[in-house]
Enzyme design. Structure first.
Site, PDB file in Angstrom:
ATOM      1  N   GLU A 142       0.944  -1.235   0.017  1.00 33.07           N
ATOM      2  CA  GLU A 142      -0.083  -0.144  -0.018  1.00 33.07           C
ATOM      3  C   GLU A 142       0.946   1.163   0.046  1.00 33.07           C
ATOM      4  O   GLU A 142       1.736   1.256   0.847  1.00 33.07           O
ATOM      5  CB  GLU A 142      -0.872   0.032   1.239  1.00 33.07           C
ATOM      6  CG  GLU A 142      -2.032   1.312   1.115  1.00 33.07           C
ATOM      7  CD  GLU A 142      -2.900   1.500   2.427  1.00 33.07           C
ATOM      8  OE1 GLU A 142      -3.482   2.561   2.292  1.00 33.07           O
ATOM      9  OE2 GLU A 142      -2.682   0.954   3.457  1.00 33.07           O
ATOM     10  N   GLU A 156       5.082   4.780   3.344  1.00 36.01           N
ATOM     11  CA  GLU A 156       4.693   5.960   3.961  1.00 36.01           C
ATOM     12  C   GLU A 156       5.762   7.444   3.887  1.00 36.01           C
ATOM     13  O   GLU A 156       6.773   6.770   4.443  1.00 36.01           O
ATOM     14  CB  GLU A 156       3.842   5.863   5.492  1.00 36.01           C
ATOM     15  CG  GLU A 156       3.681   7.315   6.006  1.00 36.01           C
ATOM     16  CD  GLU A 156       2.498   8.218   5.384  1.00 36.01           C
ATOM     17  OE1 GLU A 156       1.679   7.628   4.586  1.00 36.01           O
ATOM     18  OE2 GLU A 156       2.957   9.335   5.235  1.00 36.01           O
ATOM     19  N   ASP A 209       9.633   8.131   0.297  1.00 36.32           N
ATOM     20  CA  ASP A 209       8.791   8.740  -0.845  1.00 36.32           C
ATOM     21  C   ASP A 209       8.623   7.767  -2.098  1.00 36.32           C
ATOM     22  O   ASP A 209       9.648   7.344  -2.675  1.00 36.32           O
ATOM     23  CB  ASP A 209       9.654  10.011  -1.502  1.00 36.32           C
ATOM     24  CG  ASP A 209       8.587  10.770  -2.332  1.00 36.32           C
ATOM     25  OD1 ASP A 209       7.850  10.203  -2.823  1.00 36.32           O
ATOM     26  OD2 ASP A 209       8.593  12.031  -2.309  1.00 36.32           O
ATOM     27  N   ASP A 251      -3.189  11.554  -2.038  1.00 37.21           N
ATOM     28  CA  ASP A 251      -3.306  13.193  -1.875  1.00 37.21           C
ATOM     29  C   ASP A 251      -3.446  13.508  -3.459  1.00 37.21           C
ATOM     30  O   ASP A 251      -2.928  13.136  -4.512  1.00 37.21           O
ATOM     31  CB  ASP A 251      -1.989  13.814  -1.686  1.00 37.21           C
ATOM     32  CG  ASP A 251      -1.642  13.355  -0.095  1.00 37.21           C
ATOM     33  OD1 ASP A 251      -2.374  13.103   0.782  1.00 37.21           O
ATOM     34  OD2 ASP A 251      -0.339  13.337   0.234  1.00 37.21           O
ATOM     35  N   THR A 262     -10.423   1.996   4.761  1.00 35.87           N
ATOM     36  CA  THR A 262      -9.212   2.804   5.270  1.00 35.87           C
ATOM     37  C   THR A 262      -9.701   3.850   6.205  1.00 35.87           C
ATOM     38  O   THR A 262     -11.006   3.864   6.356  1.00 35.87           O
ATOM     39  CB  THR A 262      -8.502   3.597   4.073  1.00 35.87           C
ATOM     40  OG1 THR A 262      -9.145   4.820   3.855  1.00 35.87           O
ATOM     41  CG2 THR A 262      -8.501   2.610   2.863  1.00 35.87           C
ATOM     42  N   GLU A 288     -11.457   6.501   4.346  1.00 34.17           N
ATOM     43  CA  GLU A 288     -12.823   6.033   3.807  1.00 34.17           C
ATOM     44  C   GLU A 288     -14.018   5.985   4.730  1.00 34.17           C
ATOM     45  O   GLU A 288     -15.017   6.289   4.399  1.00 34.17           O
ATOM     46  CB  GLU A 288     -12.445   4.463   3.284  1.00 34.17           C
ATOM     47  CG  GLU A 288     -13.706   3.881   2.464  1.00 34.17           C
ATOM     48  CD  GLU A 288     -13.268   2.667   1.768  1.00 34.17           C
ATOM     49  OE1 GLU A 288     -12.108   2.195   1.916  1.00 34.17           O
ATOM     50  OE2 GLU A 288     -14.215   1.817   1.447  1.00 34.17           O
TER      51      GLU A 288
HETATM   52  N1  SAM Z   1      -4.404   5.372   2.803  1.00 31.45           N
HETATM   53  C1  SAM Z   1      -4.671   6.154   4.121  1.00 31.45           C
HETATM   54  C2  SAM Z   1      -6.011   6.036   4.238  1.00 31.45           C
HETATM   55  O1  SAM Z   1      -6.993   5.871   3.028  1.00 31.45           O
HETATM   56  O2  SAM Z   1      -6.613   6.478   5.221  1.00 31.45           O
HETATM   57  C3  SAM Z   1      -4.113   7.368   4.146  1.00 31.45           C
HETATM   58  C4  SAM Z   1      -4.479   8.474   3.094  1.00 31.45           C
HETATM   59  S1  SAM Z   1      -3.696  10.022   3.162  1.00 31.45           S
HETATM   60  C5  SAM Z   1      -4.992  10.986   2.609  1.00 31.45           C
HETATM   61  C6  SAM Z   1      -2.329  10.036   2.144  1.00 31.45           C
HETATM   62  C7  SAM Z   1      -1.112   9.602   2.850  1.00 31.45           C
HETATM   63  O3  SAM Z   1      -0.294   9.311   1.571  1.00 31.45           O
HETATM   64  C8  SAM Z   1      -0.440  10.448   3.445  1.00 31.45           C
HETATM   65  O4  SAM Z   1      -0.012   9.569   4.892  1.00 31.45           O
HETATM   66  C9  SAM Z   1       0.660  10.729   2.758  1.00 31.45           C
HETATM   67  O5  SAM Z   1       1.873  11.081   3.849  1.00 31.45           O
HETATM   68  C10 SAM Z   1       1.451   9.793   2.023  1.00 31.45           C
HETATM   69  N2  SAM Z   1       1.893   9.895   0.889  1.00 31.45           N
HETATM   70  C11 SAM Z   1       1.463  10.936  -0.210  1.00 31.45           C
HETATM   71  N3  SAM Z   1       2.402  10.917  -0.981  1.00 31.45           N
HETATM   72  C12 SAM Z   1       3.343  10.041  -0.782  1.00 31.45           C
HETATM   73  C13 SAM Z   1       4.466   9.433  -1.757  1.00 31.45           C
HETATM   74  N4  SAM Z   1       4.748   9.912  -2.729  1.00 31.45           N
HETATM   75  N5  SAM Z   1       5.171   8.517  -0.955  1.00 31.45           N
HETATM   76  C14 SAM Z   1       4.586   7.975   0.320  1.00 31.45           C
HETATM   77  N6  SAM Z   1       3.598   8.304   1.014  1.00 31.45           N
HETATM   78  C15 SAM Z   1       2.981   9.141   0.430  1.00 31.45           C
END
Ligand code: SAM
Length: 214
Positions: free
Chosen positions: A43, A68, A95, A117, A191, A194
């Site tokens: 994920e 993450e 990242d 995001d 999630t 969600e």
């Molecule tokens: N997947 C979870 C959920 O549905 O509850 C979290 C959603 S949250 C809006 C998006 C997550 O993706 C954040 O924790 C953010 O830090 C991470 N994220 C965004 N861009 C990323 C990247 N390029 N690499 C790793 N993590 C990333």
């Protein structure tokens, strides 16, 4: 999701047995590292890890890795793992742009993108986790016919993703603009994001894709 800086989170990650360090050294050797040939699913952008924990508990014959970007978010998942350890679940703080440095082509079976995001500004489009640039990275780590499954409440991001998928030549296997009122809801694992959006009555979009050949 960016939590305020959690003091000591980097140190906590460094000390945690559930967080994989120097993952780039494992590239090409994941089956050896995980000590078997069970499928490996990711994920990307896992947040606090609710989805993966439920999935890993239900499927002990699959390895899961949560990726993450932010330490302050990842530590929340590590804390939950301390309370309820799962042998088949690991995490990497990184990242996702660097993902091809971590996995060799064919090492990953499936990728989940949940409530990624949206990066609404056009000049940031390539940062969206369903952009053609990211789809190309996924192609370079997935096994043949490996899948990507994407859920979002954001219709603009979903429509953008459908365009990018078509452009990049992936096959659309499943698609719904209202997951919770569709045939695909059975077995769906919610999630953190969600659960929040469903409680607000927002429809959830979902798609599943695979690549037929390279
Ligand atoms: N997947 C979870 C959920 O549905 O509850 C979290 C959603 S949250 C809006 C998006 C997550 O993706 C954040 O924790 C953010 O830090 C991470 N994220 C965004 N861009 C990323 C990247 N390029 N690499 C790793 N993590 C990333």
């Amino acid at each position: 999701m960016r939590l305020r800086n959690v003091k000591g989170s980097r140190e906590q990650i460094a000390a945690s047995e559930y967080a994989i360090k120097e993952a780039e050294k494992i590239k090409g050797h994941w089956a050896e590292y995980l000590k078997d040939n069970k499928p490996l699913q990711l994920e990307i952008g896992m947040g606090k890890g609710r989805f993966l924990m439920e999935l890993a508990e239900k499927n002990p014959d699959i390895h899961y890795i949560g990726i993450e970007k932010y330490s302050s978010v990842l530590v929340r998942a590590l804390e939950k793992m301390e309370e309820n350890p799962l042998e088949n679940l690991h995490f990497i703080r990184m990242d996702a742009e660097e993902i091809v440095n971590i996995f060799e082509k064919g090492e990953v079976d499936q990728i989940y993108l949940n409530f990624s995001d949206p990066w609404p500004k056009e000049r940031h489009a390539k940062r969206r986790l369903t952009s053609r640039q990211f789809l190309n990275r996924y192609q370079n780590i997935l096994k043949e016919r490996g899948r990507v499954i994407f859920k979002t409440d954001n219709r603009e991001l979903f429509d953008f993703s459908l365009e990018e998928i078509k452009e990049a030549g992936w096959t659309l296997e499943k698609c719904t603009f209202d997951l919770h009122h569709s045939e695909y809801v059975e077995g769906n694992i919610m999630t953190e994001y969600e659960a929040k959006f469903v409680a607000q009555g927002k429809p959830i979009c979902m798609l599943q894709i695979f690549l037929d050949c390279d």
